[in-house]
Design an enzyme around this catalytic site. Structure first.
Site, PDB file in Angstrom:
ATOM      1  N   ASP A 166       0.648  -1.538  -0.154  1.00 14.59           N
ATOM      2  CA  ASP A 166      -0.144  -0.028  -0.108  1.00 14.59           C
ATOM      3  C   ASP A 166       0.803   1.078  -0.063  1.00 14.59           C
ATOM      4  O   ASP A 166       1.644   1.628   0.735  1.00 14.59           O
ATOM      5  CB  ASP A 166      -0.863  -0.042   1.362  1.00 14.59           C
ATOM      6  CG  ASP A 166      -1.969   0.943   1.353  1.00 14.59           C
ATOM      7  OD1 ASP A 166      -1.803   1.865   0.163  1.00 14.59           O
ATOM      8  OD2 ASP A 166      -3.053   0.924   2.052  1.00 14.59           O
TER       9      ASP A 166
ATOM     10  N   HIS B 181      -0.564   4.198  -0.149  1.00 13.14           N
ATOM     11  CA  HIS B 181      -1.357   5.117   0.625  1.00 13.14           C
ATOM     12  C   HIS B 181      -1.416   6.562   0.200  1.00 13.14           C
ATOM     13  O   HIS B 181      -1.476   7.681   0.778  1.00 13.14           O
ATOM     14  CB  HIS B 181      -0.870   4.959   1.989  1.00 13.14           C
ATOM     15  CG  HIS B 181      -2.219   5.175   2.996  1.00 13.14           C
ATOM     16  ND1 HIS B 181      -2.364   6.022   3.765  1.00 13.14           N
ATOM     17  CD2 HIS B 181      -3.113   4.177   3.345  1.00 13.14           C
ATOM     18  CE1 HIS B 181      -3.260   5.947   4.484  1.00 13.14           C
ATOM     19  NE2 HIS B 181      -3.754   4.645   4.107  1.00 13.14           N
TER      20      HIS B 181
ATOM     21  N   GLU C  67      -0.973  -0.673  -4.158  1.00 15.49           N
ATOM     22  CA  GLU C  67      -2.035  -0.085  -3.865  1.00 15.49           C
ATOM     23  C   GLU C  67      -2.172   1.450  -3.978  1.00 15.49           C
ATOM     24  O   GLU C  67      -1.084   1.998  -3.250  1.00 15.49           O
ATOM     25  CB  GLU C  67      -2.858  -0.609  -2.764  1.00 15.49           C
ATOM     26  CG  GLU C  67      -4.162   0.149  -2.347  1.00 15.49           C
ATOM     27  CD  GLU C  67      -4.902  -0.371  -0.952  1.00 15.49           C
ATOM     28  OE1 GLU C  67      -5.479   0.314  -0.266  1.00 15.49           O
ATOM     29  OE2 GLU C  67      -4.428  -1.869  -0.961  1.00 15.49           O
TER      30      GLU C  67
ATOM     31  N   GLU D 114     -10.018   3.182  -3.520  1.00 13.55           N
ATOM     32  CA  GLU D 114     -10.825   3.248  -2.091  1.00 13.55           C
ATOM     33  C   GLU D 114     -11.304   4.672  -2.016  1.00 13.55           C
ATOM     34  O   GLU D 114     -12.088   4.829  -0.935  1.00 13.55           O
ATOM     35  CB  GLU D 114      -9.896   2.814  -0.913  1.00 13.55           C
ATOM     36  CG  GLU D 114      -8.680   3.847  -0.832  1.00 13.55           C
ATOM     37  CD  GLU D 114      -7.616   3.412   0.207  1.00 13.55           C
ATOM     38  OE1 GLU D 114      -7.534   4.311   1.488  1.00 13.55           O
ATOM     39  OE2 GLU D 114      -6.856   2.586   0.196  1.00 13.55           O
TER      40      GLU D 114
ATOM     41  N   ASP E   6     -15.090   0.760  -2.003  1.00 11.37           N
ATOM     42  CA  ASP E   6     -15.297   0.439  -0.447  1.00 11.37           C
ATOM     43  C   ASP E   6     -16.790   0.395  -0.220  1.00 11.37           C
ATOM     44  O   ASP E   6     -17.434   1.312  -0.673  1.00 11.37           O
ATOM     45  CB  ASP E   6     -14.601   1.441   0.228  1.00 11.37           C
ATOM     46  CG  ASP E   6     -14.876   1.224   1.684  1.00 11.37           C
ATOM     47  OD1 ASP E   6     -16.226   0.935   2.301  1.00 11.37           O
ATOM     48  OD2 ASP E   6     -13.842   1.281   2.737  1.00 11.37           O
TER      49      ASP E   6
ATOM     50  N   HIS F 245     -12.072  -2.707  -0.542  1.00 11.86           N
ATOM     51  CA  HIS F 245     -11.423  -2.101   0.447  1.00 11.86           C
ATOM     52  C   HIS F 245     -12.404  -2.099   1.518  1.00 11.86           C
ATOM     53  O   HIS F 245     -13.628  -1.954   1.617  1.00 11.86           O
ATOM     54  CB  HIS F 245     -11.128  -0.336   0.114  1.00 11.86           C
ATOM     55  CG  HIS F 245     -10.761   0.314   1.342  1.00 11.86           C
ATOM     56  ND1 HIS F 245     -11.375   1.176   2.044  1.00 11.86           N
ATOM     57  CD2 HIS F 245      -9.304   0.437   1.498  1.00 11.86           C
ATOM     58  CE1 HIS F 245     -10.598   1.753   2.783  1.00 11.86           C
ATOM     59  NE2 HIS F 245      -9.190   1.160   2.448  1.00 11.86           N
TER      60      HIS F 245
END
Length: 381
Positions: free
Chosen positions: A183, A185, A209, A235, A257, A284
């Site tokens: 991730d 992020h 990700e 996400e 998500d 997610h």
């Protein structure tokens, strides 16, 4: 059958639950939440429920269209998350009314169990390896970790090599039989992402990700065409229209998500769009048990499902909070890296309302951390 009332519950560690009640005694549960903005979503739920009280809960698509589009202003994280939690609760009611799991109403299951992954944590490579080995010993076949802390726009060689060494240590310890997802992020700039991806390619990550922030989604094609690593994102995308512009960029994995992107109804549509682009779906879900239960219903019904995130093992959860809110936590028993198909009606779980009410009496005011670079400027969390 008519909707007669509802309640929202702010519960630790950072979640919000919603119960919708009907005049026939059937209630449904949903999880409308934006992490760090729970109160804003709570207000949006209240506004949307003004329309819904008195309506037939079984007309889910009609209600979705009105709630999503009837206020003139539409979309975004708060409104879409409020709609998502309501949508989950309506599907829960409908499944309970017909005495079948939601995935049976979506066409029936295409698989009998759902693969899940867990997070690994640590302050250094040795701790990452130790935690990962413990998770593998519990049966998990896939792990995910944040690749790096806050980074400047152009990381130093030392920062890049330190990030890569995390994965090297894990791959050396775990071998090739365990999948490792990474991730980013949104902490890497476009330039930094293109610097580090070639260094990671020999380690064969399952996917990378959110290599770019969502506002730079138009640049994803530059990333996907520069690497053989599967790229995942989604996400912070809230509708099929958000995904419409991302799916053609060459991403390999879409990550809507179910508590942000319009609920079961919209995520099912996003998954169908993704299938047309040969894109897998890995929902997610660093959230609570209702979000996970709703995600599993989608996972069981779509052909292009890849793997499911879940919050057991995420440090903010404080132990087994995910399971504490359930009457029967065994519904989320993981074996060999999978969870078996839930067969209970609706979302397939029974929420322990007594525990929820006790937690809501204390509530929470969780906020996203604010990180800083070495020079004191804002850094992406």
């Amino acid at each position: 059958m008519k909707i007669v009332g509802y309640e929202t519950f702010l519960v630790a560690p950072r979640w919000q639950f919603l119960r919708i009640d009907t005049d026939e005694g059937i209630s449904g549960w949903g999880e409308p939440i934006v992490e760090g903005r729970a109160e804003a979503v709570q207000g949006a739920v209240t506004a949307l429920m003004e329309y819904l009280v008195g309506q037939d809960p079984l007309r889910i698509e009609e209600h979705w269209q009105v709630m999503a589009k009837g206020g003139f202003y539409r979309g975004g994280p708060v409104l879409s998350s409020a709609l998502a939690g309501i949508d989950q609760a309506l599907w829960d009611i409908k499944g309970r009314y017909h005495e079948v799991p939601v995935h049976e109403l979506l066409g029936g299951p295409v698989r009998e169990r759902v693969r899940v992954y867990t997070w690994v944590h640590g302050r250094d490579n040795a701790q990452h390896v130790e935690d990962a080995q413990a998770k593998v010993a519990k049966g998990f076949t896939a792990i995910k970790l944040n690749l790096s802390e806050a980074l400047p726009p152009i990381p130093s060689p030392a920062q890049l090599h330190a990030a890569v060494s995390r994965v090297e240590a894990l791959r050396a310890a775990l071998g090739d039989g365990i999948d490792i997802a990474l991730d980013f992020h949104g902490r890497f700039s476009t330039a930094a992402t293109r610097q580090i991806l070639p260094l990671l390619e020999p380690l064969l990550p399952m996917f990378v990700e959110e290599p770019l922030l969502p506002e730079f989604a138009r640049d994803l094609r530059r990333v996907t065409e520069s690497t053989s690593i599967p790229i995942a994102t989604g996400e912070r995308l809230y509708s099929r229209w958000d995904f419409r512009d991302v799916l053609p960029t060459g991403i390999a994995v879409a990550q809507p998500d179910i508590s942000h992107a319009g609920g079961i109804s919209e995520v099912r549509r996003i998954a169908a769009m993704a299938e047309a682009y040969d894109v897998a779906v890995a929902p997610h879900c660093p959230l609570g048990p209702i979000t996970l239960a709703a995600s599993l219903q989608i996972d069981l019904a779509i052909p292009n499902f890849l793997i499911q995130e879940q919050s057991l093992g995420i440090e903010y959860g404080g132990g087994n909070a995910l399971l504490d809110y359930l009457v029967d936590p065994d519904v989320f028993s993981f074996a060999d890296g999978h969870v078996e198909r839930p067969t209970g009606p609706g979302l397939g779980i029974e929420v322990n309302e007594e525990v929820v009410r006790a937690a809501a009496a204390e509530g929470h005011s969780w906020r996203s951390p604010v990180l800083r670079h070495a020079d004191g400027s804002f850094a992406e969390w």
